[in-house]
Design an enzyme around this catalytic site. Structure first.
Site, PDB file in Angstrom:
ATOM      1  CE  LYS A   1      -3.445   1.935   3.178  1.00 27.27           C
ATOM      2  NZ  LYS A   1      -2.887   3.197   3.635  1.00 27.27           N
TER       3      LYS A   1
HETATM    4  P1  FBP Z   1      -6.817   6.955   4.817  1.00 24.49           P
HETATM    5  O1  FBP Z   1      -7.423   6.475   3.525  1.00 24.49           O
HETATM    6  O2  FBP Z   1      -7.817   7.643   5.671  1.00 24.49           O
HETATM    7  O3  FBP Z   1      -5.556   7.756   4.565  1.00 24.49           O
HETATM    8  O4  FBP Z   1      -6.431   5.639   5.620  1.00 24.49           O
HETATM    9  C1  FBP Z   1      -5.388   4.826   5.223  1.00 24.49           C
HETATM   10  C2  FBP Z   1      -4.346   4.749   6.312  1.00 24.49           C
HETATM   11  O5  FBP Z   1      -3.205   4.026   5.951  1.00 24.49           O
HETATM   12  C3  FBP Z   1      -4.884   4.192   7.610  1.00 24.49           C
HETATM   13  O6  FBP Z   1      -4.734   2.816   7.687  1.00 24.49           O
HETATM   14  C4  FBP Z   1      -4.081   4.951   8.614  1.00 24.49           C
HETATM   15  O7  FBP Z   1      -4.770   5.164   9.777  1.00 24.49           O
HETATM   16  C5  FBP Z   1      -3.835   6.256   7.953  1.00 24.49           C
HETATM   17  O8  FBP Z   1      -3.903   6.059   6.586  1.00 24.49           O
HETATM   18  C6  FBP Z   1      -2.468   6.768   8.307  1.00 24.49           C
HETATM   19  O9  FBP Z   1      -2.263   7.977   7.642  1.00 24.49           O
HETATM   20  P2  FBP Z   1      -0.987   8.850   7.942  1.00 24.49           P
HETATM   21  O10 FBP Z   1       0.072   7.935   8.460  1.00 24.49           O
HETATM   22  O11 FBP Z   1      -0.641   9.470   6.631  1.00 24.49           O
HETATM   23  O12 FBP Z   1      -1.413   9.844   8.946  1.00 24.49           O
END
Ligand code: FBP
Length: 271
Positions: free
Chosen positions: A177
């Site tokens: 991802k």
């Molecule tokens: P989002 O689609 O809301 O960005 O979520 C994906 C994710 O990877 C979540 O699993 C995680 O909580 C969040 O993004 C972390 O985002 P960041 O580390 O950029 O704050």
């Protein structure tokens, strides 16, 4: 990566991973746009939508609710995660083991690697243990591959995202991802570097329907297997409608505009 290891969390080789670990990663502030989503049950219900191929949650949310949803939801056990209440070089606590996730019935494990962090080496070693245990239990492996840290000037540069995607392959993830690197061409490069590991795009903070779906369309048409998304679904007023649209783009190859038309958002279709 092993053939078929991700079958339980993909649909026709594509993936829409609904992520709901934000209560830990960002805190209750992420539920403010749609306060009902502070209740995990509301988001577990969304995860039963046909478009959702896996639901990524932390241990407590899995323990409390998965037994009631195991027939309808594929569980992606997000093993590490941390709050943003502390400052420092990016790192993430391992909150449950792959063994424990397997006992709960998880279909796959998820693990964040902050490539470029001063803690990258320790995180990669923790990932190794989780990945090998996942293999023993026939669980898929998804890496949140997020270059980040003191030395990282631009964490979405094309070369950085291609490297992050490649780390997924090198370390044995079935799915990596990554953040959208800003263009379809850069996404194609990341997918090429990761193959045969699949690449899914990270949803990011909430944007409008047309902008969000166009980015997803660009990722898919340039080789991404799908999306791992949280806020761009559950912070919307109508999460079901965006899941319908994402289903059309990810699994049926529709354009963003077609998906918006299909889901009846005529005003946006005219954009
Ligand atoms: P989002 O689609 O809301 O960005 O979520 C994906 C994710 O990877 C979540 O699993 C995680 O909580 C969040 O993004 C972390 O985002 P960041 O580390 O950029 O704050």
């Amino acid at each position: 990566m092993l053939p078929h290891a991700d079958d339980a969390i993909t649909r026709d080789g594509k993936a829409l991973i609904l992520a709901y670990d934000h209560g830990l990663e960002h805190g209750p502030v992420d539920f403010e746009p749609n306060p009902d989503t502070a209740d995990p049950e509301a988001v577990w219900d969304l995860a039963t939508h046909d478009a959702v191929s896996a639901f990524a949650v932390q241990k407590g949310i899995a323990e409390a609710y998965y037994p009631s949803y195991s027939d309808d939801v594929s569980l992606l056990a997000k093993l590490n995660g941390t709050s943003n209440m502390w400052m420092g070089e990016p790192d993430s606590a391992v909150n449950w083991s792959a063994e424990y996730a397997a006992d709960l019935g998880a279909d796959a494990i998820g693990f964040t690697l902050y490539g470029g962090s001063n803690y990258e080496v320790e995180m990669a070693e923790e990932f190794r243990e989780a990945q090998e245990t996942a293999r023993e239990h026939d669980m898929g492996v998804v890496m949140w591959s997020y270059p980040r840290g003191q030395g990282m000037k631009n964490d979405t540069a094309a070369d950085t995202i291609a490297y992050a995607a490649r780390q997924g392959l090198e370390l044995g993830a079935d799915i990596a991802k990554v953040k959208y690197p800003g263009s379809g061409e850069a996404m194609a490069q990341a997918c090429e570097m990761a193959a045969p590991t699949k690449v899914v795009m990270s949803g990011g903070s909430k944007t409008d329907d047309a902008a969000f779906l166009s980015t997803v369309e660009s990722a898919i048409s340039n080789g991404a297997a799908g999306l791992a998304v949280g806020r761009n679904v559950f912070q919307r007023e109508n999460p079901i409608e965006i899941l319908d649209a994402l289903e059309a783009v990810i699994y049926d190859g529709k354009t963003a505009k077609e998906a918006i038309e299909l889901t009846g958002d005529a005003a946006l279709a005219d954009d």
